[in-house]
Design a protein around this motif. Structure first.
Motif, short mmCIF file in Angstrom:
data_model
loop_
_atom_site.label_atom_id
_atom_site.label_comp_id
_atom_site.label_asym_id
_atom_site.label_seq_id
_atom_site.Cartn_x
_atom_site.Cartn_y
_atom_site.Cartn_z
N ARG A 31 0.87 -1.19 0.00
CA ARG A 31 0.00 0.00 0.00
C ARG A 31 0.89 1.23 0.00
NH1 ARG A 31 -1.72 3.41 3.87
NH2 ARG A 31 -1.14 2.05 5.62
N ILE A 32 0.76 2.03 -1.04
CA ILE A 32 1.65 3.20 -1.20
C ILE A 32 1.28 4.29 -0.19
CG2 ILE A 32 2.46 4.98 -2.80
CD1 ILE A 32 3.20 2.17 -3.66
N THR A 33 2.33 4.78 0.50
CA THR A 33 2.10 5.91 1.43
C THR A 33 2.77 7.18 0.93
OG1 THR A 33 4.06 5.26 2.70
CG2 THR A 33 1.91 4.39 3.44
N HIS A 34 3.85 7.00 0.18
CA HIS A 34 4.60 8.14 -0.36
C HIS A 34 5.09 7.76 -1.75
CE1 HIS A 34 5.07 8.35 4.02
NE2 HIS A 34 5.33 9.65 3.92
N SER A 55 -2.36 3.98 -19.39
CA SER A 55 -1.48 3.11 -18.59
C SER A 55 -1.20 3.76 -17.24
CB SER A 55 -0.16 2.83 -19.32
OG SER A 55 0.58 4.01 -19.52
N PRO A 56 -1.08 2.91 -16.21
CA PRO A 56 -0.70 3.44 -14.89
C PRO A 56 0.71 4.04 -14.99
CG PRO A 56 -1.25 1.08 -14.79
CD PRO A 56 -1.16 1.45 -16.23
N ILE A 57 1.01 4.99 -14.13
CA ILE A 57 2.31 5.67 -14.21
C ILE A 57 2.88 5.87 -12.81
CG2 ILE A 57 1.27 7.99 -14.28
CD1 ILE A 57 3.47 8.70 -16.43
N GLY A 58 4.17 6.18 -12.74
CA GLY A 58 4.85 6.37 -11.46
C GLY A 58 5.74 5.18 -11.16
N HIS A 59 6.97 5.46 -10.69
CA HIS A 59 7.91 4.36 -10.49
C HIS A 59 8.77 4.55 -9.24
CE1 HIS A 59 9.92 7.21 -13.38
NE2 HIS A 59 10.80 7.20 -12.39
N GLU A 60 8.27 5.31 -8.26
CA GLU A 60 9.06 5.58 -7.06
C GLU A 60 8.20 5.26 -5.81
OE1 GLU A 60 9.49 9.39 -9.00
OE2 GLU A 60 11.59 9.47 -8.35
N PRO A 61 7.97 3.97 -5.58
CA PRO A 61 7.02 3.60 -4.52
C PRO A 61 7.64 3.44 -3.13
CG PRO A 61 7.63 1.66 -5.81
CD PRO A 61 8.42 2.82 -6.37
N MET A 62 6.92 3.97 -2.15
CA MET A 62 7.23 3.69 -0.74
C MET A 62 5.90 3.40 -0.05
SD MET A 62 8.75 6.22 2.21
CE MET A 62 10.46 6.04 1.78
N ARG A 80 7.44 -1.16 6.70
CA ARG A 80 7.60 -0.01 5.79
C ARG A 80 8.73 -0.35 4.80
NH1 ARG A 80 4.64 4.93 5.50
NH2 ARG A 80 4.71 4.94 7.78
N VAL A 81 8.45 -0.17 3.55
CA VAL A 81 9.44 -0.51 2.51
C VAL A 81 9.45 0.57 1.42
CG1 VAL A 81 9.18 -3.02 2.81
CG2 VAL A 81 7.73 -1.82 1.15
N TYR A 82 10.53 0.55 0.67
CA TYR A 82 10.50 1.30 -0.59
C TYR A 82 11.03 0.37 -1.66
CZ TYR A 82 15.58 2.23 -0.73
OH TYR A 82 16.95 2.10 -0.81
N ALA A 83 10.84 0.77 -2.92
CA ALA A 83 11.37 -0.02 -4.03
C ALA A 83 12.01 0.92 -5.04
CB ALA A 83 10.26 -0.82 -4.70
N LEU A 345 6.37 15.59 -4.15
CA LEU A 345 6.03 14.42 -3.35
C LEU A 345 4.52 14.19 -3.45
CD1 LEU A 345 7.51 13.84 0.19
CD2 LEU A 345 5.15 13.23 -0.30
N VAL A 346 4.13 12.94 -3.60
CA VAL A 346 2.71 12.60 -3.75
C VAL A 346 2.30 11.70 -2.59
CG1 VAL A 346 0.98 11.56 -5.27
CG2 VAL A 346 3.00 12.69 -6.27
N GLU A 347 1.20 12.09 -1.93
CA GLU A 347 0.72 11.29 -0.79
C GLU A 347 -0.65 10.72 -1.10
OE1 GLU A 347 1.10 14.07 2.45
OE2 GLU A 347 3.08 13.28 2.95
#
Lengths: 348, 348
Positions: A31-34, A55-62, A80-83, A345-347
């Motif tokens: 579940r993306i938080t940031h 298409s879905p977009i965005g490639h900086e998940p936390m 809590r993780v990031y990728a 930053l996107v929340e």
């Protein structure tokens, strides 16, 4: 769930889409938080590179791990993780040698695993892809803002510095004052450079470069010096051994070649764009200036950079100068496109 | 004296010209006994690069010192010497670090110091430029034929191998079966490569590559395999870490990128020609393939390569498959242009 969907040039919409689910025993659902908007998201946004629509977009998940497949051992629900911006298995020849971006089982975000600008992503190869943030830091908002750039731009700036061969006592030039260039300044200082000359087109961003450790800044563009290459060459008494190209445009590569000392190295990490005519190798050939780098294997740098971020000696968070909700992500794109914001930053 | 003069496309004439004289205390006057025609001489010959007309030509001089300026200490009249394809002072920052081609006092052959395809040249900076051949080898014709490629192509092939990072036990691919490519094979073997895959367009030249130590050869072109990149990638189980690009053409760089293993290095030494559209960096960027090399500082390699040639463990002389007199140098150009000859030795 809600997710940002790319519909074409300057058309990002937040829509209801199907939530990804665990499909393989090595998957994790996060579940993306940031998350953030990347400079490279702007290429399709501006219609300057191809991308499927919709298409879905965005490639900086936390985010927080929601569920894991039965083979996953390194994370568990609640972590809590990031990728990094690409998926990597962690086990192939290239992952083992730190070149996760060439992983033979690799993949990007934004296909059926979901885009990072959404409520959930499914991470394939979760053990090789996800980086766990220790529990004692996992809910500290300031810390998370500092960790988030490890998904891409901090690792990418670091890769530029590593590729350029920056080491203790060196003089280097960083071409570009976007988020990657600013992270390149941080990385060069961290690797021991004693002189870091930051070159950019925005006085306010060069102020951040100074805050990040640049010893000199050179403003180019319409309001800056006429001859950036000549000016930097003078400053460095004939050019720098180590040049970080952090833009990904032909003009920036030309500047990088121009300010490199004979025998030096340009570390480049910007996706090469606007090079319709390709790169003129003569600029490099005559003085044996090496061209190293490429798409940054940021997963390889996770451990060492995360350690420094968590202990507070490395803080890229000043690059975030605007925050939007997921519902308002289009406003984030607009602000970055118009250079009002360095990085958004996107929340969700 | 007699000298070859370039008058334009496919127009090389041997004419009477003024003999150069000592002008500076650091000069030496050298009577040429052996020289050659270089692949790079063919670019102006074919009208594919600019060159003043009329102008002396040739840049691979070997001969006997006739006279020296008063500051010259390393050679004296009567010594057999050769010179690399550029003049270097031996004392500046770049000469001291082995990058003689970026010498701040550097110069080429062919201006008022004379072209190497002539009876005499004046060598500026004789102490930094000329390499003395020990007396006991100085009149052995077979040895001199083996030393002559040190003026350019052997050092250039070696630079490709060094730039590509070839070392003990490595697998490498050499793209190009001209004189430089064949010398690249020799150099790669000498540096310890255990597998050397030579890629070319001429079966007879690939035979020499095998003689020089290539463990496999791949014939491309109209009579060869359809998919050179695929074939070499199969042979090397996914590409080679070390690729020597010894042609200087866009197609050869594309082949080099294609056969490089992710994270590998292309060492390139061919003057980039026929790259009207420049180089597409994407081929390198996605897999972090580095591009190193440039114009070869062959003076830096003189000592180590000359030692091996003189002791008989390194012999590039099979590249000379045609010899002409200076008066017939135009026939040498024709033969190389039409690919009848790999490299032509010229005896004034």
């Amino acid at each position: 769930m809600r997710a940002a969907i790319y519909h074409g040039e300057r058309d990002i919409r937040v829509e209801d889409v199907e939530r990804p689910e665990i499909e393989d025993p090595s998957d994790a659902l996060v579940r993306i938080t940031h998350t953030c908007v990347c400079g490279s998201d702007l290429w399709p946004y501006r219609g300057q590179s191809d991308r499927d629509t919709p298409s879905p977009i965005g490639h900086e998940p936390m985010g927080i791990v929601k569920e894991v497949g039965e083979d996953v051992t390194s994370v568990e629900p609640g972590d809590r993780v990031y990728a990094p911006f690409v998926v990597s298995c962690g086990e192939c020849e290239f992952c083992r040698r730190g070149l996760h971006t060439s992983c033979v089982n690799g993949d990007g975000w934004g296909g059926d695993n979901g885009g990072a600008q959404g409520e959930y992503v499914r991470s394939p190869h979760a053990d090789g892809t996800l980086v766990r943030i220790p529990d004692r830091h996992a809910d500290d908002e300031d810390t998370l803002r500092s960790v988030l750039p490890l998904t891409d731009v901090l690792g990418t700036g670091h890769h530029a510095a590593v590729s350029a061969g920056v080491g203790e006592g060196d003089t280097c030039v960083v071409v570009g004052d976007g988020a990657v260039g600013l992270c390149g300044v941080l990385a060069a200082k961290r690797l021991g450079a004693s002189r870091v000359v930051a070159v950019g087109h925005h006085a306010d961003r060069l102020d951040i470069a100074e805050e990040f450790g640049a010893t000199e800044t050179v403003l180019g563009g319409s309001e800056g010096v006429d001859d950036v290459v000549g000016h930097v060459t003078d400053l460095t008494h004939g050019g720098a051994e180590h040049v970080l190209e952090c833009v990904g445009a032909a003009s920036a590569m030309e500047t990088a070649a121009g300010v490199a000392r004979p025998g030096g190295t340009v570390g480049y990490v910007g996706v090469p764009h606007g090079m319709g005519d390709g790169l003129d190798l003569f600029d490099f050939f005559g003085d044996n200036v090496a061209i190293r780098g490429g798409i940054a294997p940021v997963r390889a740098y996770a451990d060492e950079l995360l350690a420094d971020v968590l202990q507070g000696t490395l803080d890229p968070s000043p690059i975030f100068d605007k925050t939007v909700s997921l519902e308002n992500v289009a406003e984030g794109y607009r602000a970055m496109d118009e250079r009002e914001a360095i990085k958004v930053l996107v929340e969700p």
